[in-house]
Design a protein around this motif. Structure first.
Motif, PDB file in Angstrom:
ATOM      1  N   PRO B  40       0.824  -1.225   0.000  1.00  0.00           N
ATOM      2  CA  PRO B  40       0.000   0.000   0.000  1.00  0.00           C
ATOM      3  C   PRO B  40       0.850   1.262   0.000  1.00  0.00           C
ATOM      4  O   PRO B  40       0.374   2.324  -0.389  1.00  0.00           O
ATOM      5  CB  PRO B  40      -0.792  -0.093   1.313  1.00  0.00           C
ATOM      6  CG  PRO B  40      -0.652  -1.488   1.774  1.00  0.00           C
ATOM      7  CD  PRO B  40       0.610  -2.029   1.197  1.00  0.00           C
ATOM      8  N   LEU B  41       2.104   1.148   0.453  1.00  0.00           N
ATOM      9  CA  LEU B  41       2.942   2.347   0.587  1.00  0.00           C
ATOM     10  C   LEU B  41       3.743   2.636  -0.669  1.00  0.00           C
ATOM     11  O   LEU B  41       4.390   3.673  -0.755  1.00  0.00           O
ATOM     12  CB  LEU B  41       3.907   2.173   1.767  1.00  0.00           C
ATOM     13  CG  LEU B  41       3.258   1.862   3.112  1.00  0.00           C
ATOM     14  CD1 LEU B  41       4.320   1.599   4.160  1.00  0.00           C
ATOM     15  CD2 LEU B  41       2.374   3.012   3.550  1.00  0.00           C
ATOM     16  N   GLU B  42       3.712   1.732  -1.637  1.00  0.00           N
ATOM     17  CA  GLU B  42       4.549   1.924  -2.821  1.00  0.00           C
ATOM     18  C   GLU B  42       4.025   3.034  -3.719  1.00  0.00           C
ATOM     19  O   GLU B  42       4.721   3.512  -4.592  1.00  0.00           O
ATOM     20  CB  GLU B  42       4.667   0.608  -3.602  1.00  0.00           C
ATOM     21  CG  GLU B  42       5.576  -0.375  -2.885  1.00  0.00           C
ATOM     22  CD  GLU B  42       5.814  -1.640  -3.663  1.00  0.00           C
ATOM     23  OE1 GLU B  42       5.325  -1.744  -4.803  1.00  0.00           O
ATOM     24  OE2 GLU B  42       6.477  -2.543  -3.124  1.00  0.00           O
ATOM     25  N   ASP B  43       2.763   3.394  -3.472  1.00  0.00           N
ATOM     26  CA  ASP B  43       2.169   4.508  -4.201  1.00  0.00           C
ATOM     27  C   ASP B  43       2.749   5.820  -3.674  1.00  0.00           C
ATOM     28  O   ASP B  43       3.454   5.822  -2.685  1.00  0.00           O
ATOM     29  CB  ASP B  43       0.663   4.480  -3.920  1.00  0.00           C
ATOM     30  CG  ASP B  43      -0.106   4.651  -5.187  1.00  0.00           C
ATOM     31  OD1 ASP B  43       0.481   5.179  -6.124  1.00  0.00           O
ATOM     32  OD2 ASP B  43      -1.270   4.257  -5.211  1.00  0.00           O
TER      33      ASP B  43
END
Lengths: 453, 86
Positions: B40-43
């Protein structure tokens, strides 16, 4: 992202759908609650009698408010987690339109008295088919997005959303006996079994996985920390699939259904502790020490509160499946309290959280009013807790009455004050829904404020 | 048979679940779990977080009290039911 400027039309459409139908659904609940304290209020208004208002309230809250809210977030996080575009934004928009047409048909047919008369499965056959079709449309869009993904690993939110949508399409078809259009029912005990299998799963296998999916996306992002354990989240997902699918018979412990089925239902209801705690431990450990970030984001605040409610509603659910506990809690307002913690406090809260989390992202602008959203948060929270308290007390009075062989008419005056309080809380909720709708409409359609980078 | 639909649904559900599980296993969905935690944090990340204010601390206390009240009510009912069980 492969698409630098996705439009998120589907997500926006589901946001608007959820916000609008929340007003209708809660208003119907308010009318029903008022009729319980003032039965003559709608005397001679056939389309507003309690027997018609209650199914409208339930179906609209389920399919009009909570599910679209959760789907809005899913249509936002699917492309992002899979690092691709949504398979078809056009199909998504068509789905939103079809969904709303079906909802209008739900209200009109139920008001006109067209019902199949089975609790939670009242809708007539053409609407049953429409509901199944829109779920299949959503599933098709999701699975094709998965197919064209560039990220090889499916994050747990994707698993949950896919399972929720396809399981509901199957559950709905089976539970509404769609192969018998005229009655939508079997006969006798088999019908009771299948109805309660459906009645439990249409909430549990739709709202629970969709809510878990939204939570697993929103909480790590809002606290800017990785998920505590993706392995644990998958353990929770698969154990949910294994144990949740056949616990509906715990609604029928006082009925002559086969004992083995009751045993499966009770054992699996208690075993629900495994997926529930796997989910909650994961989320709470992810957020540990980062509650400041959760408070700073109104979407995350709604979602996190929903997880606390999930704890209560799940513990209650496991407890309520025990025959000794059911002697007090079944067939009375205790169950209504349980349903309201589940659908409003848990899934409804997370649906609103998902909406508020994605709105600034899909519009590219900040939320119109954080204050209005905060007010709505507190109204929904107070009403959720209030419903729980007053309906639990009313349920205990009724349960105690049944247990001691007391006659109904002697119990009614005792629960009257709690019914009045319930109706007042309903009014607060309708106000909260209206505030939310205004806030969401302003955010979506009025260009004000600075752009979100 | 007494309840064929229910057994059919359970069987179909079980078979589909097992097939999907095997697909996931062979497809490497259970490998590389450490990287999956960060998906979810790769965005692109959101704006920087605001700190905790005094009001939000009060909110937290309020939530905690409400949670305790709910837990207390549930525990009371469980004890009551078991105590009065025939």
């Amino acid at each position: 992202m492969s698409n630098p400027s996705p439009t998120y039309q589907t997500a926006k459409g589901f946001c608007l759908t959820s916000a609008f139908w929340m007003i209708v659904g809660t208003l119907m609940g308010l009318i029903g609650a008022t009729e319980l304290v003032a039965p003559d209020l709608t005397k001679n208004i056939g389309w507003l009698v309690f027997g018609r208002v209650r199914p409208i309230h339930i179906n609209i809250v389920l399919f009009g408010f909570v599910t679209p809210g959760l789907l809005a977030a899913a249509f936002y996080y699917f492309p992002r987690l899979l690092k691709t575009e949504l398979y078809s934004e056009r199909l998504g928009v068509v789905t939103v339109v079809a969904w709303n047409i079906a909802l209008v048909a739900v209200v009109l047919t139920l008001m006109l008295g067209y019902t199949q008369g089975r609790e939670y499965a009242e809708l007539i056959w053409p609407i049953d088919v429409a509901v199944i079709v829109v779920f299949l449309m959503v599933f098709f869009n999701f699975i094709m997005t998965v197919k064209q993904r560039t990220e090889p690993v499916l994050y747990v939110s994707v698993w949950y959303a896919l399972a929720a949508v396809i399981l509901t399409a199957c559950t709905y078809a089976l539970g509404n006996i769609v192969w018998r259009p005229s009655s939508g029912a079997l006969v006798g005990i088999p019908d009771a079994i299948i109805l309660w299998f459906y009645g439990h799963n249409v909430f549990g296998l739709l709202l629970t996985p969709l809510s878990a999916g939204v939570t697993y996306y929103v909480i790590p992002r809002s606290v800017r920390a990785p998920l505590y354990s993706h392995t644990l989240s998958l353990l929770g997902f698969w154990s949910l699939i294994v144990v949740y699918t056949h616990i509906g018979t715990h609604h029928l412990l006082q009925v002559p259904v086969p004992t083995w089925l009751k045993v499966i239902a009770i054992v699996d209801s208690v075993a629900m502790v495994i997926p529930v705690m796997a989910f909650l431990i994961n989320i709470w450990y992810t957020a540990k020490g980062r509650l400041g970030e959760i408070h700073a984001d109104i979407g995350a605040k709604f979602v996190f509160t929903g997880t606390i409610m999930y704890f209560f509603v799940s513990i209650q659910g496991s407890m309520m499946s025990l025959p000794d506990v059911q002697r007090v809690t079944h067939f009375n307002n205790w169950v209504v309290a349980h349903a309201h913690i589940g659908v409003l406090g848990f899934a409804g809260m997370i649906a609103l959280g998902g909406l508020y989390y994605i709105l600034p992202k899909v519009t590219g602008r900040p939320l119109y009013s954080r204050l209005l959203a905060d007010i709505q948060y507190w109204l929904v929270l107070i009403v959720s807790i209030g419903f729980t308290v007053v309906l639990t007390i009313a349920g205990l009075i009724q349960g105690n009455g049944w247990l001691n062989g007391e006659t109904v008419y002697r119990i009614l005056p005792q629960i009257h004050p709690y019914y009045v309080t319930r109706a007042s809380l309903g009014l607060i909720l309708v106000i909260g829904a209206a505030l939310g709708f205004y806030n969401i409409v302003r955010t979506l359609f009025v260009r004000s404020g600075e752009a979100v980078t | 048979m007494y309840f064929p639909y229910f057994i059919t649904y359970m069987s179909i559900g079980l078979v589909i679940s097992i097939v999907v599980f095997i697909w996931a296993l062979k497809n490497g969905q259970f490998r590389d779990q450490q990287r999956a935690r960060f998906l979810p944090l790769e965005d692109d990340l959101d704006q920087t977080a605001a700190g905790t204010s005094r009001v939000s601390r009060y909110e937290m206390y309020g939530l905690f009290l409400l949670a305790l009240a709910g837990l207390g009510a549930s525990a009371a009912v469980l004890i009551y039911s078991l105590f009065y069980a025939p």
